[in-house]
Design a protein around this motif. Structure first.
Motif, PDB file in Angstrom:
ATOM      1  N   SER A 123       0.832  -1.213   0.000  1.00  0.00           N
ATOM      2  CA  SER A 123       0.000   0.000   0.000  1.00  0.00           C
ATOM      3  C   SER A 123       0.863   1.259   0.000  1.00  0.00           C
ATOM      4  O   SER A 123       0.514   2.256  -0.644  1.00  0.00           O
ATOM      5  N   LEU A 124       2.000   1.215   0.691  1.00  0.00           N
ATOM      6  CA  LEU A 124       2.896   2.368   0.681  1.00  0.00           C
ATOM      7  C   LEU A 124       3.510   2.562  -0.706  1.00  0.00           C
ATOM      8  O   LEU A 124       3.649   3.703  -1.173  1.00  0.00           O
ATOM      9  N   THR A 125       3.873   1.473  -1.362  1.00  0.00           N
ATOM     10  CA  THR A 125       4.427   1.631  -2.716  1.00  0.00           C
ATOM     11  C   THR A 125       3.389   2.252  -3.648  1.00  0.00           C
ATOM     12  O   THR A 125       3.748   3.023  -4.547  1.00  0.00           O
ATOM     13  N   GLU A 126       2.105   1.952  -3.438  1.00  0.00           N
ATOM     14  CA  GLU A 126       1.063   2.566  -4.262  1.00  0.00           C
ATOM     15  C   GLU A 126       0.963   4.062  -3.997  1.00  0.00           C
ATOM     16  O   GLU A 126       0.707   4.850  -4.914  1.00  0.00           O
ATOM     17  N   GLU A 127       1.166   4.463  -2.753  1.00  0.00           N
ATOM     18  CA  GLU A 127       1.209   5.894  -2.451  1.00  0.00           C
ATOM     19  C   GLU A 127       2.379   6.553  -3.173  1.00  0.00           C
ATOM     20  O   GLU A 127       2.266   7.674  -3.690  1.00  0.00           O
ATOM     21  N   CYS A 128       3.513   5.864  -3.199  1.00  0.00           N
ATOM     22  CA  CYS A 128       4.689   6.381  -3.907  1.00  0.00           C
ATOM     23  C   CYS A 128       4.410   6.510  -5.398  1.00  0.00           C
ATOM     24  O   CYS A 128       4.828   7.484  -6.037  1.00  0.00           O
ATOM     25  N   VAL A 129       3.709   5.534  -5.956  1.00  0.00           N
ATOM     26  CA  VAL A 129       3.362   5.577  -7.373  1.00  0.00           C
ATOM     27  C   VAL A 129       2.519   6.807  -7.687  1.00  0.00           C
ATOM     28  O   VAL A 129       2.716   7.469  -8.717  1.00  0.00           O
ATOM     29  N   ALA A 130       1.609   7.136  -6.800  1.00  0.00           N
ATOM     30  CA  ALA A 130       0.758   8.307  -7.010  1.00  0.00           C
ATOM     31  C   ALA A 130       1.582   9.595  -7.044  1.00  0.00           C
ATOM     32  O   ALA A 130       1.365  10.473  -7.893  1.00  0.00           O
ATOM     33  N   VAL A 131       2.557   9.700  -6.121  1.00  0.00           N
ATOM     34  CA  VAL A 131       3.423  10.885  -6.112  1.00  0.00           C
ATOM     35  C   VAL A 131       4.289  10.907  -7.365  1.00  0.00           C
ATOM     36  O   VAL A 131       4.443  11.945  -8.024  1.00  0.00           O
ATOM     37  N   PHE A 132       4.863   9.757  -7.715  1.00  0.00           N
ATOM     38  CA  PHE A 132       5.682   9.646  -8.921  1.00  0.00           C
ATOM     39  C   PHE A 132       4.904  10.112 -10.145  1.00  0.00           C
ATOM     40  O   PHE A 132       5.404  10.897 -10.961  1.00  0.00           O
ATOM     41  N   SER A 133       3.683   9.645 -10.280  1.00  0.00           N
ATOM     42  CA  SER A 133       2.874   9.970 -11.453  1.00  0.00           C
ATOM     43  C   SER A 133       2.559  11.459 -11.521  1.00  0.00           C
ATOM     44  O   SER A 133       2.549  12.055 -12.606  1.00  0.00           O
ATOM     45  N   SER A 134       2.324  12.074 -10.364  1.00  0.00           N
ATOM     46  CA  SER A 134       2.008  13.506 -10.348  1.00  0.00           C
ATOM     47  C   SER A 134       3.215  14.356 -10.713  1.00  0.00           C
ATOM     48  O   SER A 134       3.070  15.431 -11.290  1.00  0.00           O
ATOM     49  N   VAL A 135       4.406  13.860 -10.381  1.00  0.00           N
ATOM     50  CA  VAL A 135       5.631  14.618 -10.649  1.00  0.00           C
ATOM     51  C   VAL A 135       6.165  14.362 -12.057  1.00  0.00           C
ATOM     52  O   VAL A 135       6.644  15.272 -12.738  1.00  0.00           O
ATOM     53  N   MET A 136       6.089  13.113 -12.511  1.00  0.00           N
ATOM     54  CA  MET A 136       6.760  12.702 -13.738  1.00  0.00           C
ATOM     55  C   MET A 136       5.841  12.617 -14.955  1.00  0.00           C
ATOM     56  O   MET A 136       6.246  12.149 -16.014  1.00  0.00           O
ATOM     57  N   GLY A 137       4.612  13.084 -14.831  1.00  0.00           N
ATOM     58  CA  GLY A 137       3.638  12.925 -15.905  1.00  0.00           C
ATOM     59  C   GLY A 137       4.035  13.518 -17.238  1.00  0.00           C
ATOM     60  O   GLY A 137       3.628  13.014 -18.283  1.00  0.00           O
ATOM     61  N   SER A 142       2.409   2.696 -14.218  1.00  0.00           N
ATOM     62  CA  SER A 142       2.961   1.342 -14.291  1.00  0.00           C
ATOM     63  C   SER A 142       4.486   1.368 -14.249  1.00  0.00           C
ATOM     64  O   SER A 142       5.114   0.508 -13.620  1.00  0.00           O
ATOM     65  N   LEU A 143       5.088   2.351 -14.901  1.00  0.00           N
ATOM     66  CA  LEU A 143       6.540   2.511 -14.844  1.00  0.00           C
ATOM     67  C   LEU A 143       6.988   2.766 -13.422  1.00  0.00           C
ATOM     68  O   LEU A 143       7.922   2.120 -12.922  1.00  0.00           O
ATOM     69  N   GLY A 144       6.332   3.698 -12.740  1.00  0.00           N
ATOM     70  CA  GLY A 144       6.683   3.995 -11.353  1.00  0.00           C
ATOM     71  C   GLY A 144       6.481   2.802 -10.451  1.00  0.00           C
ATOM     72  O   GLY A 144       7.293   2.533  -9.558  1.00  0.00           O
ATOM     73  N   ARG A 145       5.422   2.051 -10.690  1.00  0.00           N
ATOM     74  CA  ARG A 145       5.118   0.873  -9.868  1.00  0.00           C
ATOM     75  C   ARG A 145       6.211  -0.190 -10.027  1.00  0.00           C
ATOM     76  O   ARG A 145       6.638  -0.817  -9.054  1.00  0.00           O
ATOM     77  N   THR A 146       6.648  -0.400 -11.247  1.00  0.00           N
ATOM     78  CA  THR A 146       7.691  -1.394 -11.514  1.00  0.00           C
ATOM     79  C   THR A 146       8.980  -1.064 -10.764  1.00  0.00           C
ATOM     80  O   THR A 146       9.583  -1.927 -10.125  1.00  0.00           O
ATOM     81  N   ILE A 147       9.392   0.197 -10.827  1.00  0.00           N
ATOM     82  CA  ILE A 147      10.629   0.600 -10.155  1.00  0.00           C
ATOM     83  C   ILE A 147      10.467   0.524  -8.640  1.00  0.00           C
ATOM     84  O   ILE A 147      11.319  -0.049  -7.939  1.00  0.00           O
ATOM     85  N   ALA A 148       9.394   1.099  -8.123  1.00  0.00           N
ATOM     86  CA  ALA A 148       9.209   1.167  -6.670  1.00  0.00           C
ATOM     87  C   ALA A 148       9.085  -0.219  -6.050  1.00  0.00           C
ATOM     88  O   ALA A 148       9.725  -0.527  -5.039  1.00  0.00           O
ATOM     89  N   ARG A 149       8.267  -1.068  -6.631  1.00  0.00           N
ATOM     90  CA  ARG A 149       8.047  -2.394  -6.055  1.00  0.00           C
ATOM     91  C   ARG A 149       9.300  -3.263  -6.101  1.00  0.00           C
ATOM     92  O   ARG A 149       9.581  -3.997  -5.159  1.00  0.00           O
ATOM     93  N   SER A 150      10.051  -3.178  -7.186  1.00  0.00           N
ATOM     94  CA  SER A 150      11.217  -4.054  -7.335  1.00  0.00           C
ATOM     95  C   SER A 150      12.300  -3.760  -6.310  1.00  0.00           C
ATOM     96  O   SER A 150      13.145  -4.617  -6.022  1.00  0.00           O
ATOM     97  N   ILE A 151      12.272  -2.552  -5.736  1.00  0.00           N
ATOM     98  CA  ILE A 151      13.254  -2.192  -4.709  1.00  0.00           C
ATOM     99  C   ILE A 151      12.646  -2.270  -3.315  1.00  0.00           C
ATOM    100  O   ILE A 151      13.165  -2.941  -2.424  1.00  0.00           O
TER     101      ILE A 151
END
Length: 224
Positions: free
Chosen positions: A17-31, A49-58
């Protein structure tokens, strides 16, 4: 100093769930970031999906990286930084590939997008990092910052600096150099101000648009 309503934290065991929060911030910044456009094959709908792949894998693989977060007084995530530890490399193991659902992400790209992503991430970007920063196998040999994101409403208020100050102390424990790149020129003076050495810039071509990287490193010995 970060605003008084912001709490900075090092998260030892990140959750999905925290990684999903990170994805939301990533998407807002990197859109609209040119790097994101290139790594999604020009399909902006794939940026989460790009942000999710990076965040989750680490974040979801123990012993691979460190996650630092910033929350406001309402509990909303407003920033994060994500590092891989020395000796680790994002997406390089089966465990990371499964956690990050990397194959699933690649399957969403066009054939041209798949070819570019593989070439850029496996060859072109690592080569540029090594050449510009001057460390062989830079991403694996340093305390490498894969992501540093702050919600636009909190940019320029010391949030990134506060997260990096925590990271400096953890990095010093490893004895390794810290290193990172940014794809946004406005971040160059910010990283210099908080103590990173600037190594220059490089243009990365893609079939959709050219994008730039700016390169930085920091000696951690002074943090001990």
């Amino acid at each position: 100093m970060a605003p008084s309503n912001v709490t900075i934290e090092f998260v030892e065991q990140p959750t999905e769930s925290l990684t999903e929060e990170c994805v939301a911030v990533f998407s807002s910044v990197m859109g609209a970031d040119p790097c994101s456009i290139a790594l999604t094959g020009g399909d902006l709908s794939l940026i989460p999906s790009l942000g999710r792949t990076i965040a989750r894998s680490i974040a979801l693989c123990p012993g691979v990286g460190h996650l630092y977060i910033a929350r406001d007084d309402a509990g909303d995530l407003i920033g994060f930084t994500l590092f891989t530890l020395p000796g680790q490399l994002m997406g390089s193991t089966k465990e990371q590939q499964v956690a990050g659902k990397i194959n699933e992400y690649l399957a969403t790209l066009s054939p041209e997008g798949q070819a570019y992503f593989a070439e850029a991430m496996a060859k072109d970007v690592p080569k540029a990092n090594d050449e510009m920063i001057g460390i062989k196998d830079t991403e694996r040999e340093t305390y490498w910052c894969n992501m540093a994101m702050v919600h636009k409403d909190y940019q320029g208020k010391g949030v990134a600096k506060a997260m990096f100050q925590l990271a400096f102390k953890e990095a010093a424990k490893t004895g390794a150099t810290m290193a990172l790149t940014t794809t946004n020129i406005i971040n160059v003076p910010i990283y210099e101000k908080i103590g990173f050495k600037y190594h220059g810039e490089k243009t990365m071509p893609s079939p959709w648009l050219d994008w730039k990287m700016w390169f930085f490193s920091r000696d951690t010995q002074s943090e001990k």
